[in-house]
Design an enzyme around this catalytic site. Structure first.
Site, short mmCIF file in Angstrom:
data_model
loop_
_atom_site.label_atom_id
_atom_site.label_comp_id
_atom_site.label_asym_id
_atom_site.label_seq_id
_atom_site.Cartn_x
_atom_site.Cartn_y
_atom_site.Cartn_z
N ASN A 59 2.03 -5.30 -2.98
CA ASN A 59 0.64 -5.61 -2.61
C ASN A 59 -0.14 -4.31 -2.45
OD1 ASN A 59 -1.28 -7.68 -1.82
ND2 ASN A 59 -1.15 -6.85 0.25
N HIS A 76 -10.53 -6.44 -1.15
CA HIS A 76 -11.49 -6.29 -0.05
C HIS A 76 -12.72 -5.63 -0.66
CE1 HIS A 76 -8.61 -7.31 3.13
NE2 HIS A 76 -7.74 -6.50 2.56
N GLU A 88 -6.18 -10.69 -0.72
CA GLU A 88 -6.79 -10.46 0.60
C GLU A 88 -8.32 -10.42 0.50
OE1 GLU A 88 -5.22 -7.15 2.74
OE2 GLU A 88 -3.13 -7.61 2.28
N ASP A 121 -12.13 -10.53 0.97
CA ASP A 121 -13.28 -10.70 1.85
C ASP A 121 -14.38 -9.83 1.26
OD1 ASP A 121 -11.33 -9.08 4.45
OD2 ASP A 121 -12.31 -8.15 2.72
N GLU A 155 0.81 -1.23 0.00
CA GLU A 155 0.00 0.00 0.00
C GLU A 155 0.85 1.28 0.00
OE1 GLU A 155 -2.95 -0.37 3.13
OE2 GLU A 155 -3.18 -2.49 2.68
#
Ligand code: G3I
Length: 515
Positions: A210, A246, A276, A278, A167
Site C-alpha cells: 500500500n 489522498h 484510502e 479522501d 509506505e
C-alpha cells in the site's frame, strides 16, 4: 497471479440478520428507506459494477455512534480498520495484545455481509514504543515475524486481504526507501520477509503493498513499479497494490495519469485497490458549493477509473463522514462523502456516477489557439519561439529555444474570461524537451487577484519528469476558485533547468462536469 477468495459459510441466523438490516441483498429494507437512506445504496451499485466499495472504520465511532454503524452497514461492503490493527494499537506492550477494537470491526463486518482488509502489518508510524533502532537485526526480525504471524493467525480465513507493508518508498531519500526502523536495522529485505511471513500465516488472504502519492505518473510511482516488479521476479508473494489517493480538490492527478498507472501495475499481475480516498477542499479558494462540486468530480474521476479498469477490484474511502475524518485537524477540509450530520454531499453523487462507469465530462478547449493552428498567435516567450509541423504527433507544435533563464517558457495570457468562473478543470498538453536526459516540466497558472490576500498567485496545475526527445503528456485536474475578482489569468509552461529546448502541442484546459 493468485486470486484467492475464501468462501465463508455464513450461518443462516446471520443471513436473516443481514437481510433485516437491508444489506447484503439487492432490495433495500423498509427500515433502510425510513432511515432516509438513498433508494439504491453504494454497495448495491458497486455489486452491479462488479467492484467492492469500502470505508476505513474508526473503532470508537463504531462502538458509540449508532448512525455511524447504520450508514457503514448500509453503504459499504468492504471495511478496513483505520487504526485498530496497526502494530502500536494492537501490541502496545511487547507480548501483550489489545484485540478488542479489531475484533469488534471484524465481527461487525461478518454480521453485515462485509469483507475485511487488514491494515497494516508493517508501517513506520504507529509502531509500538518498544520497537526501536536499539534492537538488533535478529531481535527486530523475530519481533516482526512474531507480530505478523500472531496477528494474521488470529483472523486466519476471515479477512479477504491485508495491507502487509505500507509506505516503504520515499524518493526524497538517497536509497528511495523510507528511512524507518525496519529499513535502518534490517535493510530493504524486510519487505520481502514480511510478505513471506504473511503468506505462511494465512495462505488464503490477498497480500497488498500500500502506498501514498503513486496515483500520478512520475518518480515515486516509477520507483514503486520497479520495486514491485523486482520483488515479484524474486517470487515474493505480493498479490495486490493499493494506491491510497489522498487528494485535494485544488490539484489532483488526471484521469489519464491514474488509469495509465493502474494499467501498468495491473500488467504485473497485481490486483488493484484504490485504498484510502479522501479529497481535501480547503486549499481551493471560493464558495463552499464550488469546492464541494469539485470534490464530487474528484470522487467521480477516481471511482470511474477503478470501475473502468478490469484489474481494479475495490475503492475504499478513508472514512465516510466528515464527522470523524483524520484530516480535520487543520480546519474544515470536508474530505468525505457524508457531512457531519450524515447527509450525503455532492461527493456521494460523484461516487454514484463513478460506479456507473461514467467519467466526468469535459467541455470545449478554453485555451485560444491551444492547437497552434494559428502558429504562435497569442503565445509569448522571453526566448525564441518557432512553430513546427511535428510528424510524430502529426500536429502543429511550438518550440522554445535559446532559454537561458529559469522562468523562460511559453506563456498564454488572456484566460480571464475563460477561467474566472472557477470550478474543476482538466489540463493537458503534449510536451517534449531536447538537451537533457530528463527534466521536470511544469504547467502553472498565474492569477492576478489584487483584492485578495495574495495579489499574484502561481498555481502549479501539473508537473512531471519528461525524457529527452519523447513527446509526453503533461496533465492534471485542478480546482480554481477566487476570494475576490481576478483581473488576469496566464498559463505558463516551463522546465527546470532552463537550458533545454521545450516543444509544446495540443494545450487544453477544459471545464469538468458530472456528465
Ligand atoms: O488512540 C489514541 C488516544 O488514546 C489518544 O488519547 C489520542 C490523543 O493523542 O491519540 C489516539 O491515537 C491517534 C490515532 O490516530 C487514533 O485516533 C493518534 O494520535 C493519531 O496519530 C492517529 O492518526 C492516524 C494516522 O494514520 C497515524 O499516522 C489516523 O487516524 C489514520 O487515519 C491515519 O491513517 C493513515 C493510514 O493508516 C496509512 N496511510 C495514510 C493515512 C493517513 O495518515
Amino acid at each position: 497471479m493468485r486470486r484467492s477468495r475464501f468462501i465463508r459459510q455464513v450461518p443462516v441466523l446471520l443471513v436473516v440478520a443481514s437481510l433485516s438490516l437491508g444489506c447484503g441483498d439487492d432490495t433495500p429494507s423498509p427500515e433502510h428507506e425510513d432511515a432516509g437512506g438513498p433508494s439504491t445504496t453504494l454497495r448495491q451499485l458497486a455489486a452491479r459494477a462488479g467492484k467492492r466499495i469500502g470505508a476505513a472504520v474508526d473503532a470508537a465511532a463504531l462502538a458509540t455512534d449508532e448512525t455511524y454503524a447504520s450508514v457503514l452497514a448500509r453503504e459499504f461492503d468492504y471495511v478496513t480498520p483505520e487504526n485498530a490493527m496497526k502494530w502500536g494499537p494492537l501490541e502496545p506492550v511487547d507480548g501483550s495484545y489489545a484485540w478488542a477494537d479489531a475484533d469488534d470491526i471484524v465481527e461487525f463486518a461478518e454480521a453485515h455481509g462485509q469483507e475485511v482488509k487488514g491494515h497494516t502489518l508493517v508501517w513506520h508510524r504507529q509502531t509500538p514504543s518498544w520497537v526501536d533502532s536499539s534492537m538488533s537485526a535478529d531481535e527486530l526480525s523475530s519481533a516482526l515475524e512474531d507480530h505478523i504471524t500472531t496477528t494474521m493467525t488470529r483472523y486466519k480465513g476471515r479477512l479477504r486481504a491485508w495491507d502487509v507493508v505500507n509506505e516503504a518508498v520515499d524518493v526524497a531519500t538517497d536509497s528511495g526507501f523510507t528511512q524507518s526502523v525496519f529499513y535502518e536495522v534490517l535493510g530493504p529485505s524486510y519487505i520481502a520477509d514480511a510478505f513471506r511471513w504473511a503468506r505462511a500465516a494465512d495462505p488464503e488472504a490477498l497480500l497488498f503493498y500500500n502506498e501514498v502519492g503513486i496515483e500520478r505518473l512520475g518518480e515515486k510511482s516509477d520507483f514503486t513499479y520497479d520495486l514491485m516488479q523486482e520483488l515479484l521476479d524474486q517470487g515474493v508473494p505480493i498479490d495486490g497494490i493499493g494506491l491510497q489517493s489522498h487528494v485535494s480538490t485544488h490539484r489532483y492527478p488526471s484521469l489519464n495519469d491514474l488509469q495509465a498507472n493502474l494499467r501498468r501495475f495491473a500488467s504485473l499481475g497485481l490486483v488493484l485497490n484504490i485504498s484510502e480516498v479522501d479529497a481535501r477542499t480547503r486549499l481551493m479558494p471560493g464558495e463552499k458549493e464550488s469546492r464541494l462540486f469539485a470534490q464530487r468530480i474528484a470522487f467521480q474521476q477516481i471511482v470511474s477509473a477503478c470501475v473502468l479498469e478490469a484489474g481494479c477490484e475495490a475503492v475504499t474511502f478513508w472514512g465516510f463522514t466528515d464527522k470523524y475524518s483524520w484530516i480535520n485537524d487543520e480546519g474544515p477540509e470536508d474530505p468525505l462523502l457524508f457531512d457531519r450530520d450524515y447527509e450525503a454531499k455532492p461527493a456521494y453523487d460523484g461516487v454514484v456516477d463513478g460506479l456507473a462507469g461514467e467519467r466526468p465530462a469535459l467541455g470545449p478547449n478554453l485555451v485560444p489557439n491551444g492547437d497552434f493552428s494559428q502558429e504562435d498567435a497569442g503565445w509569448s516567450s522571453d526566448a525564441e519561439l518557432n512553430s513546427i509541423d511535428d510528424d510524430v504527433l502529426d500536429m502543429r507544435a511550438v518550440c522554445v529555444t535559446g532559454r537561458d533563464g529559469g522562468s523562460m517558457g511559453l506563456s498564454r495570457a488572456g484566460l480571464l474570461d475563460a477561467l474566472s468562473g472557477g470550478g474543476p478543470f482538466s489540463f493537458q498538453a503534449r510536451v517534449r524537451i531536447e538537451g537533457a536526459e530528463s527534466v521536470s516540466v511544469e504547467a502553472r497558472l498565474l492569477v492576478e487577484e489584487p483584492a485578495s490576500g495574495e495579489p499574484l498567485q502561481e498555481l502549479n496545475i501539473a508537473a512531471r519528469p519528461v525524457t529527452n526527445g519523447e513527446w509526453m503528456e503533461l496533465a492534471g485536474y485542478f480546482g480554481l476558485g477566487f476570494e475576490s475578482s481576478p483581473t488576469a489569468i496566464t498559463l505558463t509552461l516551463s522546465s527546470t533547468p532552463a537550458d533545454v529546448d521545450l516543444c509544446v502541442a495540443d494545450v487544453r484546459i477544459e471545464s469538468v462536469s458530472a456528465r
